[in-house]
Design an enzyme around this catalytic site. Structure first.
Site, mmCIF file in Angstrom:
data_model
loop_
_atom_site.group_PDB
_atom_site.id
_atom_site.type_symbol
_atom_site.label_atom_id
_atom_site.label_comp_id
_atom_site.label_asym_id
_atom_site.label_seq_id
_atom_site.Cartn_x
_atom_site.Cartn_y
_atom_site.Cartn_z
ATOM 1 N N TYR A 33 0.835 -1.199 0.000
ATOM 2 C CA TYR A 33 0.000 0.000 0.000
ATOM 3 C C TYR A 33 0.868 1.246 0.000
ATOM 4 O O TYR A 33 2.079 1.179 0.237
ATOM 5 C CB TYR A 33 -0.963 0.014 1.195
ATOM 6 C CG TYR A 33 -0.311 0.308 2.536
ATOM 7 C CD1 TYR A 33 0.470 -0.633 3.181
ATOM 8 C CD2 TYR A 33 -0.464 1.558 3.147
ATOM 9 C CE1 TYR A 33 1.058 -0.364 4.406
ATOM 10 C CE2 TYR A 33 0.127 1.839 4.368
ATOM 11 C CZ TYR A 33 0.882 0.881 5.000
ATOM 12 O OH TYR A 33 1.481 1.157 6.202
ATOM 13 N N LYS A 147 6.450 -2.008 1.842
ATOM 14 C CA LYS A 147 5.281 -1.403 2.500
ATOM 15 C C LYS A 147 4.110 -2.376 2.384
ATOM 16 O O LYS A 147 3.158 -2.190 1.615
ATOM 17 C CB LYS A 147 4.969 -0.030 1.893
ATOM 18 C CG LYS A 147 4.094 0.815 2.818
ATOM 19 C CD LYS A 147 4.215 2.278 2.506
ATOM 20 C CE LYS A 147 3.220 3.136 3.253
ATOM 21 N NZ LYS A 147 3.286 3.089 4.701
ATOM 22 N N GLU A 180 12.080 2.294 14.443
ATOM 23 C CA GLU A 180 11.162 3.331 13.942
ATOM 24 C C GLU A 180 9.886 3.257 14.773
ATOM 25 O O GLU A 180 9.810 2.509 15.742
ATOM 26 C CB GLU A 180 10.874 3.115 12.450
ATOM 27 C CG GLU A 180 10.211 1.786 12.148
ATOM 28 C CD GLU A 180 9.967 1.522 10.664
ATOM 29 O OE1 GLU A 180 9.683 2.478 9.932
ATOM 30 O OE2 GLU A 180 10.031 0.345 10.267
ATOM 31 N N LEU A 204 10.931 0.880 7.322
ATOM 32 C CA LEU A 204 10.312 1.370 6.094
ATOM 33 C C LEU A 204 11.008 2.673 5.713
ATOM 34 O O LEU A 204 11.137 3.571 6.559
ATOM 35 C CB LEU A 204 8.817 1.633 6.303
ATOM 36 C CG LEU A 204 8.180 2.119 4.996
ATOM 37 C CD1 LEU A 204 7.943 0.949 4.047
ATOM 38 C CD2 LEU A 204 6.919 2.893 5.233
HETATM 39 N N1 PDD Z 1 2.813 4.916 7.630
HETATM 40 N N2 PDD Z 1 7.408 3.580 9.197
HETATM 41 C C1 PDD Z 1 6.292 2.834 9.092
HETATM 42 C C2 PDD Z 1 6.295 1.474 9.706
HETATM 43 C C3 PDD Z 1 5.163 3.346 8.419
HETATM 44 O O1 PDD Z 1 4.050 2.603 8.317
HETATM 45 C C4 PDD Z 1 5.215 4.654 7.883
HETATM 46 C C5 PDD Z 1 4.045 5.244 7.138
HETATM 47 C C6 PDD Z 1 6.396 5.393 8.023
HETATM 48 C C7 PDD Z 1 6.543 6.787 7.454
HETATM 49 O O2 PDD Z 1 6.584 6.737 6.049
HETATM 50 P P1 PDD Z 1 6.083 7.949 5.152
HETATM 51 O O3 PDD Z 1 6.884 9.130 5.540
HETATM 52 O O4 PDD Z 1 6.318 7.502 3.762
HETATM 53 O O5 PDD Z 1 4.603 8.149 5.454
HETATM 54 C C8 PDD Z 1 7.484 4.829 8.676
HETATM 55 C C9 PDD Z 1 1.628 5.346 6.897
HETATM 56 C C10 PDD Z 1 1.410 6.809 6.974
HETATM 57 C C11 PDD Z 1 0.438 4.513 7.341
HETATM 58 O O6 PDD Z 1 0.632 3.312 7.511
HETATM 59 O O7 PDD Z 1 -0.666 5.034 7.460
#
Ligand code: PDD
Length: 287
Positions: A33, A147, A180, A204
């Site tokens: 996703y 992801k 993270e 991620l």
């Molecule tokens: N989450 N780490 C994890 C495990 C994540 O699921 C996400 C993003 C991030 C930050 O990535 P980005 O800057 O590309 O949003 C780091 C999204 C927002 C979610 O699952 O809703």
């Protein structure tokens, strides 16, 4: 008209949108996703998000459901239909619908679902006071760079954090390393250095993280991509988190204890400002 969702070629009322019970996403979490922030009707960092989608699909040998330019058109169409100006657009691609069997189906068309959500920017309180995080063991698999929609460890950690009255969970390996957050990347500031986990299979690769790393380079602020321990985080001068839905948010408590002064620090505030300026630039360029 109410909110619509896009499901495999059709725009359907959100409340009635559904997928087949043998969608492999539903049965196996066999899918990936993306979440792209939308500000003033503009998709922020769209290209890097689509690059990451391509990477995740490639790692799992799932075909693009539609070609990339077509996906971009559909994203815009759904945003227009739903009048989305501020929020997020969510899209997920699964391997498709096939009789339940672990091995990949011989021929199957990948499935695409897209939804939009209105979302306000982080509140003034979150930015001015910072948020609390609680720590949880990192019990995920070793391909966190993908992801994947398989988020069970992440949701368990987030729920534990919420029960501990925290905004986010920071995930900690058995050796004390903070990788993270459950849905955000984790950062600390120590002795003027900004520190975040390197882009490996252990985390991620956040797109907000990627943009911010790029932006920091032009500030003269020293940046180090290295792992840090929970002890270092506890004794850091500042801490913050990044994600598409929250951008840059100060972290001022870890497991109930203040970080630094217990107030958002100057480097965090500066980084939030330069990130927001970068979003504004993207909006101006798109208009
Ligand atoms: N989450 N780490 C994890 C495990 C994540 O699921 C996400 C993003 C991030 C930050 O990535 P980005 O800057 O590309 O949003 C780091 C999204 C927002 C979610 O699952 O809703």
């Amino acid at each position: 008209m109410g909110r619509l969702a896009y499901v495999n070629g059709r725009y359907v009322p959100h409340g009635q949108a559904s997928v087949h019970i043998e969608d492999r996403g539903y049965q196996f979490s066999d899918g990936v996703y993306e979440v792209v922030p939308v500000v003033d009707g503009v998709l922020v960092d769209e290209e890097p998000h689509l690059d990451r989608l391509g990477y995740s699909l490639g790692e799992l040998k799932i075909a693009w459901p539609v070609r990339r330019p077509v996906l971009k058109l559909i994203l815009r169409e759904l945003m227009a239909k739903n009048n989305l100006t501020r929020g997020i657009i969510y899209f997920q691609v699964t391997r498709g619908v096939a009789p339940r069997d672990h091995k990949f189906p011989a021929s199957v068309k990948s499935a695409l679902v897209i939804t939009t959500k209105r979302l306000n920017p982080p509140s003034a309180a979150m930015i001015n006071d910072g948020v609390a995080v609680s720590t949880q063991p990192d019990i995920r698999w070793t391909r966190r760079d993908i992801k994947s929609i398989s988020l069970l460890p992440n949701i368990l950690a987030k729920q534990a954090a919420v029960e501990a009255k925290a905004f986010e969970a920071w995930l900690v390996e058995a050796d004390g390393t903070v990788t993270e957050g459950s849905s955000t990347n984790a950062w600390i500031v120590k002795g003027g250095e900004v520190i975040t986990y390197p882009k490996t299979n252990d985390i991620l690769g956040g797109i907000t993280r990627l943009s911010l790393l790029d932006l920091v380079k032009s500030t003269g602020i020293k940046l180090v991509e290295r792992s840090f321990t929970l002890d270092e985080a506890r004794t850091a001068d500042e801490a913050f988190l990044t994600s598409s839905s929250s951008f840059v948010v100060p972290v001022t408590r870890i497991d109930g204890k203040p970080v630094g002064t217990g107030k958002p620090g100057p480097i965090t505030q500066r980084l939030r400002e330069i990130y927001v300026e970068n979003v504004d630039r993207q909006i101006r360029a798109a208009k």
